[in-house]
Write a protein that holds these residues in place. Structure first.
Motif, PDB file in Angstrom:
ATOM      1  N   ALA A 244      30.907  41.489  27.003  1.00 47.93           N
ATOM      2  CA  ALA A 244      29.988  40.375  26.774  1.00 47.93           C
ATOM      3  C   ALA A 244      30.628  39.015  27.007  1.00 47.93           C
ATOM      4  O   ALA A 244      29.919  38.009  27.143  1.00 47.93           O
ATOM      5  CB  ALA A 244      29.430  40.441  25.353  1.00 47.93           C
ATOM      6  N   THR A 245      31.966  38.974  27.082  1.00 52.09           N
ATOM      7  CA  THR A 245      32.602  37.693  27.410  1.00 52.09           C
ATOM      8  C   THR A 245      32.187  37.210  28.794  1.00 52.09           C
ATOM      9  O   THR A 245      32.340  36.030  29.111  1.00 52.09           O
ATOM     10  CB  THR A 245      34.137  37.803  27.348  1.00 52.09           C
ATOM     11  N   ALA A 246      31.633  38.106  29.603  1.00 51.06           N
ATOM     12  CA  ALA A 246      31.157  37.717  30.935  1.00 51.06           C
ATOM     13  C   ALA A 246      29.998  36.729  30.855  1.00 51.06           C
ATOM     14  O   ALA A 246      29.726  36.023  31.834  1.00 51.06           O
ATOM     15  CB  ALA A 246      30.729  38.957  31.722  1.00 51.06           C
ATOM     16  N   TYR A 247      29.310  36.668  29.716  1.00 51.38           N
ATOM     17  CA  TYR A 247      28.249  35.675  29.567  1.00 51.38           C
ATOM     18  C   TYR A 247      28.805  34.252  29.622  1.00 51.38           C
ATOM     19  O   TYR A 247      28.109  33.312  29.994  1.00 51.38           O
ATOM     20  CB  TYR A 247      27.529  35.867  28.228  1.00 51.38           C
ATOM     21  N   TRP A 248      30.077  34.096  29.230  1.00 48.93           N
ATOM     22  CA  TRP A 248      30.684  32.764  29.180  1.00 48.93           C
ATOM     23  C   TRP A 248      31.803  32.570  30.196  1.00 48.93           C
ATOM     24  O   TRP A 248      32.120  31.441  30.547  1.00 48.93           O
ATOM     25  CB  TRP A 248      31.242  32.500  27.779  1.00 48.93           C
ATOM     26  N   LEU A 249      32.420  33.663  30.656  1.00 49.55           N
ATOM     27  CA  LEU A 249      33.536  33.568  31.596  1.00 49.55           C
ATOM     28  C   LEU A 249      33.102  34.022  32.983  1.00 49.55           C
ATOM     29  O   LEU A 249      32.323  34.965  33.128  1.00 49.55           O
ATOM     30  CB  LEU A 249      34.706  34.448  31.132  1.00 49.55           C
ATOM     31  N   ALA A 250      33.628  33.387  33.987  1.00 45.40           N
ATOM     32  CA  ALA A 250      33.304  33.800  35.357  1.00 45.40           C
ATOM     33  C   ALA A 250      34.018  35.097  35.728  1.00 45.40           C
ATOM     34  O   ALA A 250      33.539  35.858  36.566  1.00 45.40           O
ATOM     35  CB  ALA A 250      33.694  32.689  36.341  1.00 45.40           C
ATOM     36  N   ASP A 251      35.142  35.365  35.092  1.00 46.39           N
ATOM     37  CA  ASP A 251      35.949  36.541  35.416  1.00 46.39           C
ATOM     38  C   ASP A 251      36.430  37.172  34.102  1.00 46.39           C
ATOM     39  O   ASP A 251      37.065  36.500  33.291  1.00 46.39           O
ATOM     40  CB  ASP A 251      37.148  36.126  36.275  1.00 46.39           C
ATOM     41  N   VAL A 252      36.102  38.448  33.883  1.00 42.71           N
ATOM     42  CA  VAL A 252      36.453  39.107  32.617  1.00 42.71           C
ATOM     43  C   VAL A 252      37.699  39.970  32.747  1.00 42.71           C
ATOM     44  O   VAL A 252      38.014  40.734  31.838  1.00 42.71           O
ATOM     45  CB  VAL A 252      35.281  39.977  32.098  1.00 42.71           C
ATOM     46  N   ARG A 253      38.406  39.851  33.847  1.00 39.72           N
ATOM     47  CA  ARG A 253      39.596  40.683  34.008  1.00 39.72           C
ATOM     48  C   ARG A 253      40.647  40.386  32.941  1.00 39.72           C
ATOM     49  O   ARG A 253      41.353  41.288  32.489  1.00 39.72           O
ATOM     50  CB  ARG A 253      40.188  40.485  35.407  1.00 39.72           C
ATOM     51  N   GLY A 254      40.762  39.136  32.526  1.00 39.59           N
ATOM     52  CA  GLY A 254      41.717  38.788  31.473  1.00 39.59           C
ATOM     53  C   GLY A 254      41.424  39.498  30.166  1.00 39.59           C
ATOM     54  O   GLY A 254      42.299  40.200  29.626  1.00 39.59           O
ATOM     55  N   PRO A 255      40.208  39.366  29.600  1.00 44.88           N
ATOM     56  CA  PRO A 255      39.886  40.102  28.376  1.00 44.88           C
ATOM     57  C   PRO A 255      40.026  41.616  28.520  1.00 44.88           C
ATOM     58  O   PRO A 255      40.455  42.299  27.582  1.00 44.88           O
ATOM     59  CB  PRO A 255      38.424  39.706  28.114  1.00 44.88           C
ATOM     60  N   LEU A 256      39.684  42.141  29.704  1.00 40.70           N
ATOM     61  CA  LEU A 256      39.799  43.586  29.913  1.00 40.70           C
ATOM     62  C   LEU A 256      41.259  44.035  29.881  1.00 40.70           C
ATOM     63  O   LEU A 256      41.584  45.092  29.321  1.00 40.70           O
ATOM     64  CB  LEU A 256      39.158  43.982  31.243  1.00 40.70           C
ATOM     65  N   VAL A 257      42.150  43.244  30.474  1.00 41.34           N
ATOM     66  CA  VAL A 257      43.578  43.587  30.456  1.00 41.34           C
ATOM     67  C   VAL A 257      44.123  43.533  29.031  1.00 41.34           C
ATOM     68  O   VAL A 257      44.867  44.423  28.598  1.00 41.34           O
ATOM     69  CB  VAL A 257      44.371  42.645  31.389  1.00 41.34           C
ATOM     70  N   LEU A 258      43.745  42.499  28.287  1.00 42.87           N
ATOM     71  CA  LEU A 258      44.193  42.390  26.900  1.00 42.87           C
ATOM     72  C   LEU A 258      43.701  43.572  26.072  1.00 42.87           C
ATOM     73  O   LEU A 258      44.434  44.133  25.248  1.00 42.87           O
ATOM     74  CB  LEU A 258      43.699  41.076  26.296  1.00 42.87           C
TER      75      LEU A 258
END
Length: 238
Positions: free
Chosen positions: A138-152
């Protein structure tokens, strides 16, 4: 097949840690073997990683179709995930459990309620993991790229859920803090500890109760985040 191969590797490592003493972190050798092999099967049932459907639909704009449906998005995705987990329990959990007894001595529960507690604990773990993945997506609603949260999420969940090693190997104050303050031990460590009867029955029940608490908190968080996201879409004219 991959889970089975890694099952051999992880099992030999943990049995080596137990060494001549035959115990490590309060687990005996059969408990360690069961912890590893059932954990390998549960990994696919719980599905720590690999789910990006919500983030992908947000990125493409297809999520707007989800918002028009009569079923709340959190409910719809959760129902789908529970169905997936049920299939994985048959197709991916059973093979490692069937293979393991041919090569290792496994631990069989000595208390009949343990089986029911394990089933409830594993189900709670599926729901908790779904909620965590939903929040990360759901961070994709605010971020253009969610790869960072996914890696974390990938790095943190693998280490802190008990996948790589039992959290009881850590200092007592640390693993107890993780159990109370984070949902990570509820993903794998708790179901596996319940199955191998690492604790007395009252403690087992308390651990599953902690899981139930995380289920309520995280599903409520998913709905709150989804509600905030829908307001954001409305403001932007989506």
């Amino acid at each position: 097949m991959t889970n089975t191969v890694f099952g051999f590797l992880r099992c030999y490592v943990l049995l080596a840690v137990a060494g001549a003493a035959g115990t490590a972190g309060g687990y005996d050798r059969p408990q360690l073997a069961t912890f590893v092999w059932v954990g390998q099967g549960l990994l696919t049932v719980v599905l720590l990683w690999g789910w990006t459907e919500l983030a992908d639909r947000i990125r493409t704009g297809d999520v707007t179709a989800d918002l028009l449906r009569p079923v709340h998005p959190v409910t719809a995705y959760l129902a789908t995930d529970l169905g997936r987990a049920g299939h994985a329990a048959l197709a991916r959990l059973l093979p490692p459990v069937v293979v393991a007894p041919f090569f290792f001595e496994l631990y069989l529960p000595t208390r009949w309620p343990t089986v029911l507690l394990f089933a409830g604990s594993a189900t709670a773990a599926v729901v908790i993991c779904f909620a965590c993945r939903y929040l990360v997506n759901a961070t994709a609603y605010w971020l253009a790229d969610v790869r960072g949260p996914l890696v974390l999420w990938t790095l943190g969940s693998g280490v802190l859920c008990g996948l790589y090693f039992p959290l009881r190997f850590l200092p007592e104050w640390l693993y107890q803090a993780l159990w109370i303050a984070t949902p990570f031990p509820s993903l794998l460590q708790t179901p596996l500890d319940v199955l191998v009867e690492r604790d007395p029955a009252p403690v087992q029940v308390a651990l599953v109760a902690v899981q139930a608490g995380w289920v309520v908190v995280l599903l409520a968080a998913c709905r709150w985040v989804q509600r905030r996201a829908e307001r954001r879409l409305a403001v932007q004219g989506g």
